[in-house]
Enzyme design. Structure first.
Site, PDB file in Angstrom:
ATOM      1  N   ARG A  38      10.348   5.144  -2.937  1.00 54.78           N
ATOM      2  CA  ARG A  38       9.962   3.967  -3.650  1.00 54.78           C
ATOM      3  C   ARG A  38       9.979   4.553  -5.263  1.00 54.78           C
ATOM      4  O   ARG A  38       9.600   5.603  -5.467  1.00 54.78           O
ATOM      5  CB  ARG A  38       8.490   3.660  -3.471  1.00 54.78           C
ATOM      6  N   GLU A  54      14.006  -4.501  -8.900  1.00 52.62           N
ATOM      7  CA  GLU A  54      15.441  -4.369  -8.175  1.00 52.62           C
ATOM      8  C   GLU A  54      15.990  -5.943  -8.274  1.00 52.62           C
ATOM      9  O   GLU A  54      15.181  -7.061  -7.675  1.00 52.62           O
ATOM     10  CB  GLU A  54      15.272  -3.960  -6.781  1.00 52.62           C
ATOM     11  N   HIS A  98      19.109  -0.064  -3.036  1.00 50.65           N
ATOM     12  CA  HIS A  98      18.197  -0.256  -1.760  1.00 50.65           C
ATOM     13  C   HIS A  98      18.966  -0.529  -0.187  1.00 50.65           C
ATOM     14  O   HIS A  98      18.736  -1.157   0.176  1.00 50.65           O
ATOM     15  CB  HIS A  98      17.117  -1.193  -1.958  1.00 50.65           C
TER      16      HIS A  98
END
Ligand code: NAD
Length: 308
Positions: A235, A264, A282
């Site tokens: 994270r 994001e 991601h």
């Protein structure tokens, strides 16, 4: 008919057979906008009347959850739950399930890929050649290096095993000290300060801190080796992105390779656009195998909890 909301991008982009099979079990399926994180207004539109939610990494506000008037179960298709208002879920008696370990292999392999890409500066060479040049930065090898693994659960444990298999020595930090599948002479449990000070590569695999404080802050960066590589597939909140950028600018860090960002997709490309930052979108658990495993687990958890 009981309604299930499906929001993970890996499942809205291409409906998965394990999810679609829920229709045959009498559930009504509602998908959010394909391949995008639903925002608060979309969640407020889709959540009323929903009893079960296959949820992704979208931030969920208390307002969005407040609109979920029939919700009984939230089933994450992953292990991270920092996007959810946990106290409110508990207060409302909504069951929360995690698909533990389902995507560990995918995320761990990406961590190794990012470390290798950083050590050998692969994206730099690739971009330079495509721009008509022939750039060469001297790289380094993993064999014999110290890899600091912060968080040794499902992903961290597998990443540590892979790094050790490549010949690295593991410096491990995890308050729970889970068992690791590595020869004991290749692992040393250390405190976090020692890990940051001694590691050639630091790789993050733990949740964000309850108070949001980054583990890799300015002071921790200052204590690191100046040619260290930082890998983050966990994270963004675990690192101070501004301090990282300063360290890269000052050549006090060799590279930052990350799958996760504070925002994001990132609106500012100052960090992602830096020539010593390797960025992925991601995609840690976004492999055929991990999506299959994690979806099967998340669906199983959801149905079990709804029928309990
Ligand atoms: N990039 C991706 O696509 C992707 C996919 C899955 C998981 N993740 C992230 O990877 C991380 C690890 O996931 P996991 O499935 O291994 O979770 P996990 O729960 O199996 O393991 C997490 C480990 O972190 C340890 N831990 C807790 N606090 C810590 C701290 N302060 N310092 C060090 N260790 C600490 C726990 O004891 C546990 O062993 C999570 O942040 C998760 O959100 C990212």
């Amino acid at each position: 008919m009981e309604r299930i909301l499906v929001t993970p991008r890996s499942l809205t982009a291409t409906p998965h057979p394990a999810v679609e099979a829920l229709r045959a079990q009498g559930f009504d399926l509602v998908y959010s906008t394909p391949n995008a994180l639903p925002d608060e207004s979309e969640l407020c539109r889709l959540l009323p009347g929903t009893v079960g939610w296959l949820a992704g990494v979208e931030p969920v506000s208390t307002r969005a959850l407040g609109s979920a008037d029939a919700l009984r179960v939230v089933s994450r298709n992953g292990s991270g739950v920092d996007n959810l208002p946990l106290p409110l879920l508990a207060e409302r008696g909504i069951t929360l399930c995690r698909a533990d370990g389902g995507n560990a292999a995918g995320v761990a392999e990406l961590s190794v890929a990012l470390a290798l890409a950083a050590l050998r500066q692969i994206p730099f060479a690739d971009a330079g050649i495509k721009a008509g040049g022939w750039p060469r930065r001297r790289g380094r090898e993993i064999r014999g290096r110290s890899v600091g693994v912060v968080g040794c659960g499902a992903v961290g444990g597998e990443a540590a095993r892979l790094f050790a298999a490549l010949g690295a020595d593991i410096l491990a930090f995890d308050p729970a000290r889970p068992p690791l599948d590595i020869a004991p002479e290749r692992v040393r449990w250390v405190d976090l300060a020692t890990l940051f000070r001694e590691a050639d590569i630091v790789t993050f695999h733990c949740p964000i801190m309850p108070d949001g404080r980054p583990l890799l802050d300015r002071a921790a960066l200052a204590a690191m080796k100046s040619d260290a590589v930082v890998v983050n597939t966990a994270r963004a909140g675990l690192v101070d992105e501004a301090a990282l950028l300063e360290a890269l600018e000052a050549e006090r860090l060799f590279a930052y390779a990350t799958d996760v960002f504070a925002e994001e997709p990132p609106r500012s490309l100052v960090l992602a656009g830096h020539s010593r930052v390797i960025a992925t979108s991601h995609i840690g658990g976004f492999t055929e195998e991990s999506v299959d495993r994690v979806t099967a687990l998340a669906v199983e958890n959801l149905v079990r909890a709804l029928r309990a």
